[in-house]
Design a protein around this motif. Structure first.
Motif, PDB file in Angstrom:
ATOM      1  N   SER A  63      -4.586  -0.258  -7.644  1.00  0.00           N
ATOM      2  CA  SER A  63      -5.514  -0.103  -6.636  1.00  0.00           C
ATOM      3  C   SER A  63      -4.743   0.211  -5.184  1.00  0.00           C
ATOM      4  O   SER A  63      -5.668   0.253  -4.295  1.00  0.00           O
ATOM      5  N   ASN A  64      -3.354  -0.028  -5.221  1.00  0.00           N
ATOM      6  CA  ASN A  64      -2.738   0.160  -4.088  1.00  0.00           C
ATOM      7  C   ASN A  64      -1.809   1.377  -4.014  1.00  0.00           C
ATOM      8  O   ASN A  64      -1.453   1.533  -3.098  1.00  0.00           O
ATOM      9  N   VAL A  65      -2.427   2.206  -5.054  1.00  0.00           N
ATOM     10  CA  VAL A  65      -1.594   3.620  -5.085  1.00  0.00           C
ATOM     11  C   VAL A  65      -2.699   4.665  -4.740  1.00  0.00           C
ATOM     12  O   VAL A  65      -3.571   4.699  -5.233  1.00  0.00           O
ATOM     13  N   ALA A  83      -4.154   5.029   5.785  1.00  0.00           N
ATOM     14  CA  ALA A  83      -2.947   4.471   6.309  1.00  0.00           C
ATOM     15  C   ALA A  83      -3.642   3.239   7.086  1.00  0.00           C
ATOM     16  O   ALA A  83      -4.692   2.959   7.354  1.00  0.00           O
ATOM     17  N   PRO A  84      -2.577   2.272   7.616  1.00  0.00           N
ATOM     18  CA  PRO A  84      -1.084   2.491   7.431  1.00  0.00           C
ATOM     19  C   PRO A  84      -0.558   2.347   6.190  1.00  0.00           C
ATOM     20  O   PRO A  84      -1.223   1.378   5.240  1.00  0.00           O
ATOM     21  N   PHE A  85       0.626   2.792   5.735  1.00  0.00           N
ATOM     22  CA  PHE A  85       1.359   2.714   4.349  1.00  0.00           C
ATOM     23  C   PHE A  85       2.273   1.806   4.520  1.00  0.00           C
ATOM     24  O   PHE A  85       3.291   2.044   5.334  1.00  0.00           O
ATOM     25  N   ASP A  86       2.477   0.858   3.536  1.00  0.00           N
ATOM     26  CA  ASP A  86       3.968   0.122   3.434  1.00  0.00           C
ATOM     27  C   ASP A  86       4.965   0.949   2.736  1.00  0.00           C
ATOM     28  O   ASP A  86       6.261   0.839   3.250  1.00  0.00           O
ATOM     29  N   ARG A  87       4.773   2.023   2.055  1.00  0.00           N
ATOM     30  CA  ARG A  87       5.610   2.498   1.494  1.00  0.00           C
ATOM     31  C   ARG A  87       4.966   4.070   1.218  1.00  0.00           C
ATOM     32  O   ARG A  87       3.820   4.272   0.769  1.00  0.00           O
ATOM     33  N   ASN A 110       0.967  -1.298   0.179  1.00  0.00           N
ATOM     34  CA  ASN A 110       0.120   0.108   0.105  1.00  0.00           C
ATOM     35  C   ASN A 110       0.768   1.242   0.014  1.00  0.00           C
ATOM     36  O   ASN A 110       1.779   1.526   0.994  1.00  0.00           O
ATOM     37  N   VAL A 111       0.897   2.083  -1.014  1.00  0.00           N
ATOM     38  CA  VAL A 111       1.865   3.186  -1.231  1.00  0.00           C
ATOM     39  C   VAL A 111       1.242   4.473  -1.397  1.00  0.00           C
ATOM     40  O   VAL A 111      -0.001   4.760  -2.157  1.00  0.00           O
ATOM     41  N   LEU A 112       1.789   5.346  -0.757  1.00  0.00           N
ATOM     42  CA  LEU A 112       1.139   6.740  -0.867  1.00  0.00           C
ATOM     43  C   LEU A 112       2.384   7.782  -1.323  1.00  0.00           C
ATOM     44  O   LEU A 112       3.559   7.547  -1.150  1.00  0.00           O
ATOM     45  N   VAL A 113       1.862   8.227  -2.445  1.00  0.00           N
ATOM     46  CA  VAL A 113       2.687   9.195  -3.208  1.00  0.00           C
ATOM     47  C   VAL A 113       2.441  10.877  -2.800  1.00  0.00           C
ATOM     48  O   VAL A 113       1.351  11.104  -3.094  1.00  0.00           O
TER      49      VAL A 113
END
Length: 250
Positions: free
Chosen positions: A98-100, A140-144, A76-79
């Motif tokens: 779907s994970n971004v 959240a939580p985010f893996d990256r 799960n990534v947050l940019v």
């Protein structure tokens, strides 16, 4: 020339410019995403560009960021700093669209990124208008977490939104900056949770709400910004002259 050929040439040249082999998954992802759909002017040149008034990172910089992010797939990534949407699209190739989640402080850039991502087949990437310093707690939580702006130290909200085994990658410092990876918890190796350093970079500083170029003029209190926004187009005459300039009172 065929954009696919130009894209292959671009990625082939990155190893020479970086002086090292690309992460294999990053290599494949960058060969897949059609950069010309996000950048109009010489999209496959290895240089920064300006699109819709926003800086677009050079391909070599994107490769460095994503290599440091160290994804294996499915995270799960947050940019933070969606910009034109190109980096988010490459991340989508790495972990699944779907994970971004991507956020940007500029509503104009959010709309632009949504449009470009949708027309290139990455409509599953969520793009929202948010203050990057606050992160995106709803997801959240985010893996990256990837922060595409410089900060003196790791933003606390972003670190707090990491999963226990998560990683934040961002340019730390100012004006001299170093690309770093930060992990949460007492087992982190260095000050501020820095576990790895990836060499010098140069990014614009992270903006907070009120500093975006297409936003409201920033004054000293959130209350005043809100009152100005609520006044709309029919604010009573003379309102602007009653604006308090706190610098004159300090």
């Amino acid at each position: 020339m065929d954009p696919a050929v130009l894209r292959e040439d671009m990625v082939d040249g990155l190893e020479q410019s970086l002086g090292e082999r690309l992460d294999e998954r990053v290599d494949v992802a960058m060969r897949t995403v059609p950069r010309h759909e996000f950048v109009d002017d010489q999209p496959y040149a290895n240089r920064d560009a300006t699109e819709n008034g926003s800086r677009v990172l050079a391909p070599s910089t994107v490769a460095r960021l994503l290599s440091a992010l160290d994804t294996t797939g499915g995270e799960n990534v947050l940019v933070v700093g969606a910009g034109v949407g190109y980096t988010a699209a490459v991340v989508a190739e790495l972990v699944g669209e779907s994970n971004v989640q991507a956020i940007d402080i500029s509503r104009r850039m959010v709309l632009y990124a949504r449009q470009r991502l949708a027309q290139t087949g990455y409509e599953g990437v969520l793009v929202d208008c948010r203050d990057g310093a606050s992160g995106y707690p709803e997801y959240a939580p985010f893996d990256r977490v990837l922060l595409e702006a410089a900060a003196i130290r790791p933003p606390r909200s972003l670190v707090d939104q990491l999963a226990p085994s998560g990683r934040l990658v961002f340019p730390m410092g100012g004006p001299k900056q170093t690309l770093v990876a930060v992990e949460p918890g007492p087992e982190a190796a260095g000050p501020d949770g820095v576990v790895e350093r990836y060499g010098p970079v140069q990014f614009a500083p992270m903006l907070v709400d009120g500093e975006q170029p297409d936003g409201l003029a920033r004054n000293r209190t959130v209350r005043e910004d809100r009152e100005y926004a609520e006044s709309g187009w029919h604010a009573r005459a003379g309102w602007e002259q009653e604006w308090v300039d706190w610098d004159e009172h300090l």
